[in-house]
Design a protein around this motif. Structure first.
Motif, short mmCIF file in Angstrom:
data_model
loop_
_atom_site.label_atom_id
_atom_site.label_comp_id
_atom_site.label_asym_id
_atom_site.label_seq_id
_atom_site.Cartn_x
_atom_site.Cartn_y
_atom_site.Cartn_z
N MET A 18 65.45 -3.60 -38.17
CA MET A 18 64.50 -4.19 -39.09
C MET A 18 65.26 -5.00 -40.14
SD MET A 18 61.74 -2.22 -41.40
CE MET A 18 60.47 -3.13 -42.15
N THR A 19 64.83 -6.20 -40.39
CA THR A 19 65.46 -7.07 -41.37
C THR A 19 65.14 -6.61 -42.78
OG1 THR A 19 65.27 -8.94 -39.87
CG2 THR A 19 65.60 -9.45 -42.20
N GLN A 20 66.16 -6.56 -43.60
CA GLN A 20 65.97 -6.20 -45.01
C GLN A 20 66.13 -7.47 -45.84
OE1 GLN A 20 68.66 -3.25 -46.51
NE2 GLN A 20 67.52 -3.00 -48.40
#
Length: 115
Positions: free
Chosen positions: A1-3
């Protein structure tokens, strides 16, 4: 998941970083294939004065040019896209760091490293 960090959080994080933290990039494995995207590296773009000032502040990275690792550097002019102006950014510099192979390591130790 991209932060994704909010700008304010990123600036707060940046301001809190120690000014003398050692630069220890992880070298890309010898004979690695494929993209180097996501590996430790630096991309600086803009005017030559700006790029040179940033490189001057990153001079500790020159230690990566050694018997065991090498610096891959590309410093060049860029072409504006058709119908677009440069807006002052006429250069780009990329840095990546690679492990040297066993033959190069031996040769560098025996004969000295060529600059």
């Amino acid at each position: 998941m991209t932060q994704v960090f909010k700008k304010s959080d990123a600036l707060t994080h940046w301001a809190a970083l120690p000014k003398d933290a050692p630069l220890r990039p992880h070298a890309i494995a010898y004979k690695s294939r494929g993209s180097t995207y996501g590996h430790d590296g630096v991309r600086v773009e803009g005017s030559r004065d700006f790029i040179d000032a940033v490189l001057g502040r990153l001079s500790d990275l020159l230690d990566m040019e050694s018997d065991d690792t090498r610096i891959s550097i590309s410093y060049q002019t860029v072409e504006a896209r058709p119908g677009k102006d440069h807006n002052g950014g006429e250069y780009v510099c990329y840095l990546k760091f690679h492990e040297r192979g066993p033959e190069a390591r031996i040769a560098n130790r025996v004969f000295g490293r060529a600059a």
